[in-house]
Design a protein around this motif. Structure first.
Motif, short mmCIF file in Angstrom:
data_model
loop_
_atom_site.label_atom_id
_atom_site.label_comp_id
_atom_site.label_asym_id
_atom_site.label_seq_id
_atom_site.Cartn_x
_atom_site.Cartn_y
_atom_site.Cartn_z
N ILE A 98 -79.97 19.48 40.82
CA ILE A 98 -78.67 19.09 41.40
C ILE A 98 -77.81 20.32 41.60
O ILE A 98 -77.78 21.22 40.74
N ASN A 99 -77.10 20.34 42.73
CA ASN A 99 -76.17 21.44 43.01
C ASN A 99 -74.89 21.21 42.19
O ASN A 99 -74.16 20.25 42.41
N TYR A 100 -74.62 22.10 41.23
CA TYR A 100 -73.46 21.95 40.35
C TYR A 100 -72.16 22.17 41.12
O TYR A 100 -72.07 22.99 42.04
N THR A 101 -71.13 21.43 40.74
CA THR A 101 -69.80 21.60 41.31
C THR A 101 -68.75 21.27 40.26
O THR A 101 -69.00 20.47 39.35
N ASP A 102 -67.57 21.89 40.37
CA ASP A 102 -66.45 21.57 39.47
C ASP A 102 -65.76 20.28 39.87
O ASP A 102 -64.93 19.75 39.12
N ASN A 103 -66.07 19.78 41.07
CA ASN A 103 -65.52 18.52 41.55
C ASN A 103 -66.24 17.38 40.82
O ASN A 103 -67.41 17.09 41.10
N LEU A 104 -65.56 16.75 39.86
CA LEU A 104 -66.20 15.76 39.00
C LEU A 104 -66.77 14.58 39.78
O LEU A 104 -67.88 14.11 39.52
N GLU A 105 -66.00 14.09 40.76
CA GLU A 105 -66.46 12.95 41.54
C GLU A 105 -67.75 13.28 42.30
O GLU A 105 -68.69 12.48 42.33
N LEU A 106 -67.78 14.45 42.88
CA LEU A 106 -68.97 14.88 43.62
C LEU A 106 -70.15 15.12 42.67
O LEU A 106 -71.30 14.77 42.99
N LEU A 107 -69.86 15.68 41.50
CA LEU A 107 -70.93 15.92 40.51
C LEU A 107 -71.54 14.60 40.04
O LEU A 107 -72.76 14.50 39.88
N ILE A 108 -70.70 13.59 39.83
CA ILE A 108 -71.20 12.27 39.41
C ILE A 108 -72.09 11.67 40.50
O ILE A 108 -73.17 11.13 40.21
N SER A 109 -71.66 11.79 41.75
CA SER A 109 -72.46 11.28 42.87
C SER A 109 -73.82 11.97 42.92
O SER A 109 -74.85 11.32 43.10
N ARG A 110 -73.81 13.28 42.75
CA ARG A 110 -75.07 14.03 42.78
C ARG A 110 -75.94 13.70 41.56
O ARG A 110 -77.17 13.64 41.67
N ALA A 111 -75.30 13.50 40.41
CA ALA A 111 -76.06 13.19 39.19
C ALA A 111 -76.79 11.86 39.30
O ALA A 111 -77.84 11.68 38.69
N LEU A 112 -76.22 10.92 40.05
CA LEU A 112 -76.83 9.59 40.20
C LEU A 112 -77.89 9.56 41.29
O LEU A 112 -78.47 8.51 41.58
N SER A 113 -78.15 10.70 41.91
CA SER A 113 -79.20 10.77 42.93
C SER A 113 -80.51 10.22 42.35
O SER A 113 -80.80 10.44 41.18
N PRO A 114 -81.28 9.45 43.13
CA PRO A 114 -81.24 9.28 44.58
C PRO A 114 -80.33 8.15 45.06
O PRO A 114 -80.32 7.85 46.25
N ALA A 115 -79.59 7.50 44.17
CA ALA A 115 -78.71 6.41 44.58
C ALA A 115 -77.52 6.96 45.37
O ALA A 115 -77.04 8.06 45.10
N LYS A 116 -77.06 6.19 46.35
CA LYS A 116 -75.89 6.56 47.15
C LYS A 116 -74.68 5.80 46.62
O LYS A 116 -74.67 4.56 46.60
N VAL A 117 -73.67 6.51 46.19
CA VAL A 117 -72.47 5.90 45.61
C VAL A 117 -71.47 5.54 46.72
O VAL A 117 -71.16 6.37 47.58
N SER A 118 -70.96 4.30 46.66
CA SER A 118 -69.95 3.87 47.66
C SER A 118 -68.56 4.33 47.24
O SER A 118 -67.80 4.88 48.05
N SER A 119 -68.20 4.11 45.98
CA SER A 119 -66.90 4.54 45.47
C SER A 119 -66.95 4.59 43.95
O SER A 119 -67.91 4.12 43.34
N MET A 120 -65.91 5.14 43.34
CA MET A 120 -65.88 5.22 41.87
C MET A 120 -64.45 5.30 41.37
O MET A 120 -63.53 5.70 42.09
N GLN A 121 -64.27 4.90 40.12
CA GLN A 121 -62.98 5.00 39.44
C GLN A 121 -63.20 5.76 38.14
O GLN A 121 -63.99 5.33 37.29
#
Length: 413
Positions: free
Chosen positions: A278-301
């Motif tokens: 996974i490509n690391y990022t300081d953007n937590l929302e983006l990191l969570i989306s990448r961490a859940l790969s291969p699933a595609k996230v619609s939204s998060m809270q």
């Protein structure tokens, strides 16, 4: 026993272990001074001269000459005049006598004791050298040879013949070792037990996976790419977050290699452990989306205070996010340091889907089986992934993947 044999045998050991000359002489001198103390009660008036290279030993006893009727004749550092003149006839009271003491004068028992003491010193030094060698190498990778396979551990020997322990709980479940086989692992723990060093190795530690990446990926070894985080279910699945310090280099692509060429050797070493890079990022929302790969996230809270995140996905993405036995979501949570809750996105319109088995007349059974292995059971679950992702996660050729995607797209046109 000849002192030369004792000294030379120790010097040979010391040289092989790179022990410096002052330390070598100090150890030998202490052994012979112990022997002197046992025979004479003290070594204060003795000089011990040792040449480790030649094996030469000289022991000199220095005493002051006193009158034969003096009350001091029994002191350890005094000698009566009459006795002194047996050594040299012209000695006088007040002079000093330096008398050489030969090893043979100590008797067989004391010499044998000295030999045993020296052997014990060698063993103690070997233990200390081994402990000092490994204590600063915790987390480093080592390649050793299987010496013995026991019920609860495997004994590994290093290049110097030191015995190291690879416990059963630090082995990957698929590990099977044979005597003489070469084994890679990391130094997990170094401790002293009853005066003996205990070196524990590990193949399940996240650090082992990180070290394998350093060995196999030149950009990581050179410091161009950094491994930021590693989480594992040893032998099953792992997620590795990497970051590039050069904008021109894609860290994920560099780690995976052309058609997985770089990561394949790591996967084989780990018993076919499935590795998500996974490509690391300081953007937590983006990191969570990448961490859940291969699933595609619609939204998060995200609740940062509670370290909890609610993730919303399309119904066909939920099983991908959770993964086999919950591995994917568990590792994703560890990677981002938060508890992840998955919810179906009820607002998302769920068009009719088609089971992959319905395409068995157009797609070979073995191809459908390969897609099932990575949790893809329906047409839309396959179409949700791009061609590159499907090639990476399966053993299918690019042309085969393109053909499958074309067949499935036509179903929904």
């Amino acid at each position: 026993m000849d002192s030369g044999i004792l000294i030379e045998s120790f010097a040979e050991f010391a040289n092989s272990k790179n022990i410096d000359r002052p330390t070598m002489i100090s150890v030998l001198e202490e052994v012979f001074r112990t022997m002197i103390r046992k025979k004479y009660g003290t070594d204060d008036n003795f000089d011990v001269i040792i040449n480790p290279e030649s094996g030469d030993l000289e022991m000199w006893r220095t005493r002051e000459i006193v009158d034969d009727n003096s009350e001091d004749i029994w002191d350890y550092n005094k000698i009566p005049l009459a006795e002194a003149r047996k050594i040299q006839s012209d000695f006088e009271v007040g002079e000093e006598v330096a008398e050489e003491v030969k090893l043979v004068e100590f008797g067989r028992r004391l010499v044998q004791t000295a030999r045993q003491t020296l052997i014990q010193k060698i063993k103690d030094m070997e233990k200390e050298i081994m402990f000092e060698k490994y204590k600063d190498q915790v987390g480093e990778m080592i390649t050793g040879e299987v010496y013995q396979t026991l019920r609860h551990e495997v004994i590994i020997v290093d290049s110097e013949g030191n015995e190291l322990s690879l416990p059963r709980n630090e082995q990957i479940s698929k590990d099977r070792f044979r005597k003489g086989e070469s084994v890679k692992s990391v130094i997990h723990k170094v401790e002293m037990n009853n005066g003996s060093p205990k070196i524990t190795l590990s193949r399940t530690s996240p650090m082992f996976l990180e070290r394998l990446f350093e060995v196999e990926i030149p950009e990581i070894y050179d410091g161009i790419i950094s491994v930021r985080r590693v989480v594992r279910e040893p032998g099953e699945r792992a997620k590795v977050a990497v970051e590039s310090y050069d904008d021109r280099i894609d860290p994920v692509g560099a780690c995976v290699g052309m058609k997985g060429s770089r990561i394949h050797s790591i996967v084989r070493e780990l018993g076919n452990e499935n590795i998500d890079v996974i490509n690391y990022t300081d953007n937590l929302e983006l990191l969570i989306s990448r961490a859940l790969s291969p699933a595609k996230v619609s939204s998060m809270q995200i609740d940062r205070d509670a370290k909890r995140v609610s993730v919303f996905l399309k119904p066909d993405q939920v099983s991908l996010a959770i993964g086999k036995g919950g591995q994917n979501i568990k590792l994703a949570g560890k990677l981002v340091g938060m508890e992840i809750d998955v919810f179906r996105d009820v607002e998302e319109q769920n068009d009719e889907d088609v089971d992959l088995t319905e395409f068995s007349d157009e797609i070979d059974e073995w191809i459908i089986s390969e897609l099932h292995k990575i949790g893809l059971d329906t047409a839309k679950s396959v179409l949700a992934l791009n061609k590159e992702e499907l090639v990476r996660r399966t053993d299918l050729e690019e042309a085969t993947v393109e053909e499958v995607l074309e067949i499935l797209r036509k179903e929904f046109e």
